[in-house]
Structures are given as C-alpha cells and as structure tokens.
Design a protein around this motif. Structure first.
Motif, PDB file in Angstrom:
ATOM      1  N   VAL A  64      51.896  43.796  40.756  1.00  0.00           N
ATOM      2  CA  VAL A  64      52.295  42.995  41.911  1.00  0.00           C
ATOM      3  C   VAL A  64      52.727  41.614  41.444  1.00  0.00           C
ATOM      4  O   VAL A  64      52.028  40.979  40.648  1.00  0.00           O
ATOM      5  N   GLN A  65      53.858  41.145  41.966  1.00  0.00           N
ATOM      6  CA  GLN A  65      54.312  39.793  41.654  1.00  0.00           C
ATOM      7  C   GLN A  65      54.554  39.029  42.954  1.00  0.00           C
ATOM      8  O   GLN A  65      55.290  39.490  43.826  1.00  0.00           O
ATOM      9  N   ARG A  66      53.919  37.851  43.067  1.00  0.00           N
ATOM     10  CA  ARG A  66      54.033  37.056  44.290  1.00  0.00           C
ATOM     11  C   ARG A  66      55.269  36.167  44.294  1.00  0.00           C
ATOM     12  O   ARG A  66      55.822  35.863  45.333  1.00  0.00           O
ATOM     13  N   GLY A  67      55.687  35.699  43.142  1.00  0.00           N
ATOM     14  CA  GLY A  67      56.943  34.970  43.080  1.00  0.00           C
ATOM     15  C   GLY A  67      56.822  33.466  43.187  1.00  0.00           C
ATOM     16  O   GLY A  67      57.220  32.753  42.282  1.00  0.00           O
ATOM     17  N   ARG A  68      56.276  32.973  44.264  1.00  0.00           N
ATOM     18  CA  ARG A  68      56.332  31.530  44.500  1.00  0.00           C
ATOM     19  C   ARG A  68      55.504  30.720  43.502  1.00  0.00           C
ATOM     20  O   ARG A  68      55.796  29.563  43.232  1.00  0.00           O
ATOM     21  N   ASP A  69      54.450  31.319  42.939  1.00  0.00           N
ATOM     22  CA  ASP A  69      53.586  30.589  41.998  1.00  0.00           C
ATOM     23  C   ASP A  69      53.482  31.272  40.640  1.00  0.00           C
ATOM     24  O   ASP A  69      52.653  30.919  39.813  1.00  0.00           O
ATOM     25  N   LEU A  71      52.448  34.242  39.928  1.00  0.00           N
ATOM     26  CA  LEU A  71      51.325  35.169  39.760  1.00  0.00           C
ATOM     27  C   LEU A  71      51.835  36.608  39.691  1.00  0.00           C
ATOM     28  O   LEU A  71      52.535  37.086  40.585  1.00  0.00           O
ATOM     29  N   CYS A  72      51.471  37.290  38.610  1.00  0.00           N
ATOM     30  CA  CYS A  72      51.834  38.694  38.419  1.00  0.00           C
ATOM     31  C   CYS A  72      50.611  39.411  37.867  1.00  0.00           C
ATOM     32  O   CYS A  72      50.071  39.037  36.820  1.00  0.00           O
ATOM     33  N   VAL A  73      50.149  40.432  38.580  1.00  0.00           N
ATOM     34  CA  VAL A  73      48.873  41.089  38.279  1.00  0.00           C
ATOM     35  C   VAL A  73      49.072  42.599  38.214  1.00  0.00           C
ATOM     36  O   VAL A  73      49.817  43.170  39.010  1.00  0.00           O
ATOM     37  N   GLY A  74      48.395  43.236  37.261  1.00  0.00           N
ATOM     38  CA  GLY A  74      48.396  44.688  37.164  1.00  0.00           C
ATOM     39  C   GLY A  74      47.007  45.240  37.394  1.00  0.00           C
ATOM     40  O   GLY A  74      46.010  44.610  37.025  1.00  0.00           O
ATOM     41  N   LEU A  75      46.934  46.422  38.011  1.00  0.00           N
ATOM     42  CA  LEU A  75      45.654  47.093  38.243  1.00  0.00           C
ATOM     43  C   LEU A  75      45.792  48.561  37.873  1.00  0.00           C
ATOM     44  O   LEU A  75      46.754  49.217  38.287  1.00  0.00           O
ATOM     45  N   LYS A  76      44.834  49.050  37.117  1.00  0.00           N
ATOM     46  CA  LYS A  76      44.877  50.437  36.658  1.00  0.00           C
ATOM     47  C   LYS A  76      44.122  51.343  37.627  1.00  0.00           C
ATOM     48  O   LYS A  76      43.073  50.973  38.155  1.00  0.00           O
ATOM     49  N   ASN A  77      44.671  52.529  37.852  1.00  0.00           N
ATOM     50  CA  ASN A  77      43.972  53.538  38.644  1.00  0.00           C
ATOM     51  C   ASN A  77      42.914  54.212  37.780  1.00  0.00           C
ATOM     52  O   ASN A  77      42.843  53.986  36.571  1.00  0.00           O
ATOM     53  N   ASP A  78      42.063  55.030  38.385  1.00  0.00           N
ATOM     54  CA  ASP A  78      41.035  55.739  37.622  1.00  0.00           C
ATOM     55  C   ASP A  78      40.870  57.139  38.191  1.00  0.00           C
ATOM     56  O   ASP A  78      41.543  57.502  39.166  1.00  0.00           O
ATOM     57  N   PRO A  79      40.010  57.984  37.600  1.00  0.00           N
ATOM     58  CA  PRO A  79      39.873  59.364  38.084  1.00  0.00           C
ATOM     59  C   PRO A  79      39.461  59.477  39.547  1.00  0.00           C
ATOM     60  O   PRO A  79      39.719  60.501  40.189  1.00  0.00           O
ATOM     61  N   MET A 137      42.099  45.392  35.078  1.00  0.00           N
ATOM     62  CA  MET A 137      42.977  44.410  35.690  1.00  0.00           C
ATOM     63  C   MET A 137      43.505  43.480  34.609  1.00  0.00           C
ATOM     64  O   MET A 137      42.777  43.153  33.670  1.00  0.00           O
ATOM     65  N   TRP A 138      44.760  43.059  34.739  1.00  0.00           N
ATOM     66  CA  TRP A 138      45.318  42.147  33.747  1.00  0.00           C
ATOM     67  C   TRP A 138      46.308  41.205  34.432  1.00  0.00           C
ATOM     68  O   TRP A 138      46.868  41.509  35.485  1.00  0.00           O
ATOM     69  N   PHE A 139      46.518  40.033  33.818  1.00  0.00           N
ATOM     70  CA  PHE A 139      47.416  39.017  34.358  1.00  0.00           C
ATOM     71  C   PHE A 139      48.560  38.781  33.375  1.00  0.00           C
ATOM     72  O   PHE A 139      48.330  38.708  32.161  1.00  0.00           O
ATOM     73  N   TYR A 140      49.771  38.672  33.902  1.00  0.00           N
ATOM     74  CA  TYR A 140      50.930  38.377  33.075  1.00  0.00           C
ATOM     75  C   TYR A 140      51.151  36.874  33.053  1.00  0.00           C
ATOM     76  O   TYR A 140      51.194  36.216  34.099  1.00  0.00           O
ATOM     77  N   GLN A 141      51.281  36.313  31.867  1.00  0.00           N
ATOM     78  CA  GLN A 141      51.411  34.872  31.700  1.00  0.00           C
ATOM     79  C   GLN A 141      52.880  34.458  31.602  1.00  0.00           C
ATOM     80  O   GLN A 141      53.742  35.237  31.190  1.00  0.00           O
ATOM     81  N   GLY A 142      53.145  33.226  31.973  1.00  0.00           N
ATOM     82  CA  GLY A 142      54.479  32.655  31.791  1.00  0.00           C
ATOM     83  C   GLY A 142      55.550  33.227  32.684  1.00  0.00           C
ATOM     84  O   GLY A 142      56.733  33.222  32.325  1.00  0.00           O
TER      85      GLY A 142
END
Length: 222
Positions: A64-69, A71-79, A137-142
């Motif tokens: 997910v990327q919000r754009g204005r600030d 922020l871009c975040v990834g979330l992994k699914n599980d079984p 969960m992970w965050f994309y920088q820059g």
C-alpha cells in the motif's frame, strides 16, 4: 345452567389459547431482509464473491502506498489467510469484490476494459519495485512518489473451463494521477505479466484515499 357455564368456560379457554399462540409467532420482517445497496462508498459483497476469491486464488502479500507523505508498506499473508479474514484488512476483500463486479458491470464500474502494456502504465510500473522480504510487515524507504495505490500480489490463477471468473496474476487499485475523483482497477494477465486489463472506476478516487488512510491507521497506526 351448569351446561351453559361449562360451554362458556370452554370458549374462554379456546380464545386464550389462540391469542397466546398468535403472540408467539416470530416477526419475519427485519432490516436484514432488505437487498444490499451498491455504491462507491461500499462495494457490494456476496457469498459467491467470497467463494471465488478465498478458494480459487492464493494471495501472497499486499503493498500500500499513501502518496502524500511517502508512506509505502507491505504485509505478508499467511496460511490462515489473515489478509482476508481479519477485520483490519477489509480493504483487501473490497478490492477482490471490485474484480468480481467488474465482470458484471456493477457498482458504477465502467463496463469497458482496455488492455495495455506495463510500460504504458507509470503507476503500475512503480508498484513493480516492491519485492517483499521474509517479514510479516515491512516499510519502503525513500519513497518520493505522490501516487496512491494498493497492490495485491497473487500466485497466477487461471480458471477452469466453465468458471465465470477473471483469470489473473496481481491486482492493483490506484487513483488516477490526472483526475483524483476517479480510480482504476488493474488486472494483470496470468499468462503474460507485462499485460494488464485496465478498468475505470468513476468517482472511486476519494473512496480509495479514505480507505487507504484507514487501512494504514489500523495496521501501522500511521
């Protein structure tokens, strides 16, 4: 006199029994009997939609990327399929419902699709650079882009013969960079990952922005 008294007593007993039985009949009219209403604020749901998305496609992760600030975040699914079953991730199921509705021209979704190469789709091309690490969960920088989008990454799904569902690889919903009122649904071709079917979602831009804000608050408190 005794016979009249007995007769009146029996009539009274019968009357009371009938009234009691009527009062115990359930009221079959309720608000749940009303049909669901489709709108850009809430894509319609159905059991058939859930059956399709839950049983016939395997979701790996979402980004997910919000754009204005930035922020871009990834979330992994599980079984346990947590991205579909936990309330905080409800936007995932809403996007899958958009895919279901897209093939049926529902909820104000544009009926026409346009097949385009990824090189002609800057927002989708931007979302390609999101390879997930081995984390929940992970965050994309820059991130400097102002684009707003959510991408669902799947294993390729090709429906069997007679199945009235879209075959696909990944899905993405993003706000139109040229018109914030609108959004697009992108459906990646399961056989050619460089090709995407693009569907216009008129009026869905503000809905997506609000839903992504809520999604990120519920999952990251940001």
């Amino acid at each position: 006199m005794m016979k009249k008294t007995c007769a009146l007593f029996l009539v009274l007993i019968f009357t009371l029994t009938s009234v009691t039985a009527c009062s115990k009949r359930p009221n079959t009219s309720s608000i749940s009997d009303k049909p669901p209403v489709s709108s850009p604020e809430a894509p319609a749901s159905s059991q058939s939609t859930e059956d399709i998305t839950h049983e016939r496609s395997i979701l790996n992760d979402v980004v997910v990327q919000r754009g204005r600030d930035g922020l871009c975040v990834g979330l992994k699914n599980d079984p346990s399929d947590r991205l579909r079953t936990i309330e905080n991730y409800a936007l995932v199921s809403d996007i899958e419902r958009l895919l279901f509705l897209a093939s049926r021209s529902g909820a104000g979704i544009h009926s026409e699709t346009e097949k385009r190469k990824i090189t002609k789709l800057p927002v989708i091309q931007e979302s390609e650079n999101t390879t997930p690490p081995n984390e929940e969960m992970w965050f994309y920088q820059g991130v400097s882009s102002k684009n707003v989008w959510m991408r669902l990454n799947y294993q390729p799904f090709i429906p069997g013969q007679g199945m009235n569902v879209w075959g696909h690889k990944d899905l993405i919903v993003y706000i139109d960079p040229d018109n914030n009122d609108n959004a697009f649904l992108g459906i990646q071709d399961a056989s050619n990952e460089n090709a995407w079917n693009i569907i216009l979602l008129p009026g869905y831009g503000s809905w997506l922005a609000k839903e992504i804000d809520m999604f990120l608050y519920m999952t990251t408190a940001m």
